[in-house]
Design a protein around this motif. Structure first.
Motif, mmCIF file in Angstrom:
data_model
loop_
_atom_site.group_PDB
_atom_site.id
_atom_site.type_symbol
_atom_site.label_atom_id
_atom_site.label_comp_id
_atom_site.label_asym_id
_atom_site.label_seq_id
_atom_site.Cartn_x
_atom_site.Cartn_y
_atom_site.Cartn_z
ATOM 1 N N TYR A 1 0.911 -1.154 0.015
ATOM 2 C CA TYR A 1 0.031 -0.202 0.178
ATOM 3 C C TYR A 1 1.013 1.254 -0.179
ATOM 4 O O TYR A 1 1.927 1.201 0.546
ATOM 5 C CB TYR A 1 -0.856 -0.043 1.202
ATOM 6 N N ASP A 2 0.457 2.330 -0.746
ATOM 7 C CA ASP A 2 1.209 3.524 -1.061
ATOM 8 C C ASP A 2 0.428 4.683 -0.959
ATOM 9 O O ASP A 2 -0.446 4.731 -1.709
ATOM 10 C CB ASP A 2 2.139 3.116 -2.400
ATOM 11 N N VAL A 3 0.939 5.484 -0.024
ATOM 12 C CA VAL A 3 0.152 6.854 0.174
ATOM 13 C C VAL A 3 1.386 7.904 0.464
ATOM 14 O O VAL A 3 2.431 7.582 0.716
ATOM 15 C CB VAL A 3 -0.917 6.937 1.200
ATOM 16 N N THR A 4 0.771 9.344 0.458
ATOM 17 C CA THR A 4 1.591 10.194 0.812
ATOM 18 C C THR A 4 1.953 10.284 2.143
ATOM 19 O O THR A 4 1.042 9.982 3.189
ATOM 20 C CB THR A 4 1.113 11.644 0.359
ATOM 21 N N LEU A 5 3.090 10.656 2.516
ATOM 22 C CA LEU A 5 3.327 10.559 4.088
ATOM 23 C C LEU A 5 2.785 11.550 4.649
ATOM 24 O O LEU A 5 2.606 11.269 5.964
ATOM 25 C CB LEU A 5 5.192 10.811 4.046
ATOM 26 N N SER A 6 2.558 12.993 4.052
ATOM 27 C CA SER A 6 1.933 13.796 4.864
ATOM 28 C C SER A 6 0.358 13.315 5.246
ATOM 29 O O SER A 6 -0.170 13.767 6.552
ATOM 30 C CB SER A 6 1.890 15.187 4.001
ATOM 31 N N SER B 1 8.633 1.453 3.707
ATOM 32 C CA SER B 1 9.633 2.261 2.985
ATOM 33 C C SER B 1 9.168 3.903 3.250
ATOM 34 O O SER B 1 7.944 4.004 2.567
ATOM 35 C CB SER B 1 9.959 1.690 1.419
ATOM 36 N N VAL B 2 10.006 4.650 3.451
ATOM 37 C CA VAL B 2 9.400 6.245 3.348
ATOM 38 C C VAL B 2 10.598 6.824 2.450
ATOM 39 O O VAL B 2 11.856 6.846 2.797
ATOM 40 C CB VAL B 2 9.731 6.845 4.816
ATOM 41 N N ARG B 3 10.194 7.293 1.248
ATOM 42 C CA ARG B 3 10.848 7.960 0.261
ATOM 43 C C ARG B 3 10.268 9.010 -0.471
ATOM 44 O O ARG B 3 9.044 8.655 -0.901
ATOM 45 C CB ARG B 3 11.391 6.860 -0.713
ATOM 46 N N ASN B 4 10.876 9.954 -0.803
ATOM 47 C CA ASN B 4 10.365 10.949 -1.738
ATOM 48 C C ASN B 4 8.975 11.387 -1.251
ATOM 49 O O ASN B 4 7.835 11.767 -2.253
ATOM 50 C CB ASN B 4 10.342 10.540 -3.128
ATOM 51 N N GLY B 5 8.645 11.633 0.193
ATOM 52 C CA GLY B 5 7.226 12.293 0.509
ATOM 53 C C GLY B 5 6.300 11.139 0.379
ATOM 54 O O GLY B 5 5.185 11.439 0.575
ATOM 55 N N ARG B 6 6.476 9.844 0.284
ATOM 56 C CA ARG B 6 5.550 8.775 0.182
ATOM 57 C C ARG B 6 6.131 7.725 1.285
ATOM 58 O O ARG B 6 7.116 7.379 1.491
ATOM 59 C CB ARG B 6 5.338 8.165 -1.168
ATOM 60 N N ILE B 7 4.897 6.906 1.669
ATOM 61 C CA ILE B 7 4.994 5.743 2.716
ATOM 62 C C ILE B 7 4.727 4.609 2.065
ATOM 63 O O ILE B 7 3.527 4.514 1.344
ATOM 64 C CB ILE B 7 4.679 5.836 4.103
ATOM 65 N N ARG B 8 5.409 3.439 1.941
ATOM 66 C CA ARG B 8 4.910 2.318 1.239
ATOM 67 C C ARG B 8 5.103 1.193 2.310
ATOM 68 O O ARG B 8 6.264 0.869 2.839
ATOM 69 C CB ARG B 8 5.860 2.125 0.116
#
Length: 493
Positions: A77-82, A164-171
């Motif tokens: 699952y992948d969404v923006t970290l904010s 994984s937290v990269r480029n403003g997204r969390i997966r």
């Protein structure tokens, strides 16, 4: 308003829209209005989670909320970290702390078992409730003999997989077995992220999570105090005397639950071990607060459906209760069918006293919109649309004509004003003889000029080249006269 089920706002989209609305003002999720609830149906097995801190529990909430919105098992699952941090009410920019939260979640395990959990052993492992009355006595006798009985069999699952937290997204990944539990709406209860995000005491959050499945019963079973002590994991509270544990942890937690959540909680304790006065068991009594949003939402599998019933149709508490009593027959599909029928009747111009009452009647009698009626409505809409297009085209042509006339009028007025400006300038710059000549001609040959002079209560002899522009009415007539004389002079050339 569309009647298509496919166009309903999903809980995830609803949460995203609310985030977009609140984020610019830096408003956190717990500040959302009660009628904008965000949550999901949480499987009862997750009430067994122990040993997580406050931020870690919120991390799990946010992750499982996202997982719950997709009916299919996903690899990740992948969404923006904010957005993810907003869901878990995490406003810190400390990357090290956020990493420690992730590590805390990843280091925790969930033991999957069929029996309800009432205690944990000295290692923090959950123990099942005895099924037979005599079994409890046998367990107590063994404790008196200091005999430890440990069942090594069981299934343990990590709460979260790779993160994984990269480029403003969390997966992140979630074990398939847990995904099935998260997406299981039957053995579940409603969990509101608006409520859980408000807690600031870890014991308040831990107790709330643990007792929430018991709301329909109004009371929990007798629980081991050790279980409650271990809800946040290892701490001084695990071994504190009960009077200090009660004063410093239990009472503040219950007070915060009663103040901030959607339930009212009380408790009682007892000495559960025969022959002992030591209080080692606790039982909680609880009920939903009046008009709590979750009371209505927990019976529906769709937040969007609940929001439609509450905001669009303004169902009363008694109507929500009636739906709850008939949930075995009144499924989400049937409720949506009644909503669609009511909307269709409103579009047809049906005289409806209240939308809520009519929708409940449609739900009770299982009214539905036939495919033939939908086709008729579609054709009528197409005919109306074609007529509307024609009318709009005609209106656009009329507007174009009006705009052209207005433009021409404006251009003419601009030219007239420019002509008057030049006429006045010409008069101001003319020599004495020319000005006197224009005034004499104006007085002698202009009927409108004479009338303007008389309206000023003057006689023609009183008007001279020196004062003619000082009389407004006379000047407003004289300048156009001068402009006319200039045009005649140009034509004579």
């Amino acid at each position: 308003m569309s009647s298509s089920v496919d166009r309903r706002v999903t809980p995830l989209q609803f949460a995203l829209d609310l985030f977009v609305e609140m984020a610019p003002a830096q408003r956190s999720i717990d500040e959302a209005a009660p009628d904008k609830d965000i949550g999901y149906q949480k499987n009862r097995v997750f009430a067994r989670i122990v040993g997580l801190g406050l931020s870690a529990r919120r991390f799990v909430d946010a992750a499982y909320f996202i997982v719950a919105q997709d009916p299919e098992i996903q690899d990740h699952y992948d969404v923006t970290l904010s957005f993810f941090k907003w869901l878990m009410r995490y406003d810190s920019r400390n990357k090290k702390h956020f990493s420690s939260v992730i590590r805390s979640v990843k280091s925790s395990m969930l033991e999957v078992m069929s029996a309800p959990v009432v205690a944990v052993d000295s290692a923090g492992r959950m123990l099942a409730e005895p099924s037979e009355p005599g079994e409890e006595k046998l367990s107590a006798a063994r404790d008196d003999l200091n005999v430890t009985v440990v069942d090594e069999e069981g299934d343990w699952l990590e709460l979260i997989g790779r993160v994984s937290v990269r480029n403003g997204r969390i997966r992140f990944r979630v074990p398939v077995e847990l995904q099935r539990l998260i997406k299981d709406p039957e053995n579940s209860y409603w969990t509101s992220l608006l409520v859980t995000s408000r807690f600031t005491l870890i014991y308040a959050r831990g107790i709330y999570d643990h007792v929430l499945p018991s709301v329909p019963n109004g009371v929990t079973d007798w629980l081991s105090l050790d279980l409650v002590r271990n809800l946040p994991g290892k701490s001084w509270a695990n071994n504190a005397e009960f009077k200090y544990f009660k004063r410093d942890y239990l009472e503040p937690a219950v007070s915060q639950i009663n103040e901030l959540s959607d339930i009212e909680l009380s408790y009682e304790t007892r000495a559960g071990t025969p022959g002992s006065r030591k209080k080692d068991q606790i039982r909680f009594r609880l009920k939903r607060k009046e008009a709590a949003v979750a009371t209505k939402a927990d019976m529906l599998n769709s937040v969007a459906l609940f929001m439609t019933l509450q905001k669009e149709f303004a169902l009363s508490d008694s109507q929500f209760e009636r739906i709850a009593q008939n949930r075995a027959v009144w499924t989400d599909e049937r409720i949506q069918q009644a909503i669609e029928y009511t909307r269709w009747k409103i579009r047809q111009g049906e005289k409806i006293k209240t939308a809520a009452g009519y929708m409940m009647k449609a739900l009770s009698d299982n009214y539905r919109v036939s495919e033939a009626d939908k086709q008729i409505e579609l054709i009528q809409a197409q005919l109306v649309g074609a007529a509307t297009i024609q009318q709009e085209a005609k209106s656009e042509r009329q507007k174009a004509v009006e705009a052209s006339v207005a433009a021409a009028t404006a251009a003419h007025e601009h030219r007239r004003q420019e002509e008057l400006r030049l006429a006045r300038k010409s008069f101001d710059e003319a020599d004495m003889n020319r000005r006197e000549e224009l005034v004499r001609k104006f007085v002698a040959s202009s009927t409108m000029g004479i009338r303007a002079i008389e309206r000023q209560n003057l006689k023609p002899a009183q008007v001279t080249e020196a004062n003619i522009l000082s009389f407004p009415d006379v000047a407003n007539t004289f300048i156009p006269f001068v402009a006319g004389e200039l045009r005649k002079a140009i034509r004579r050339r």
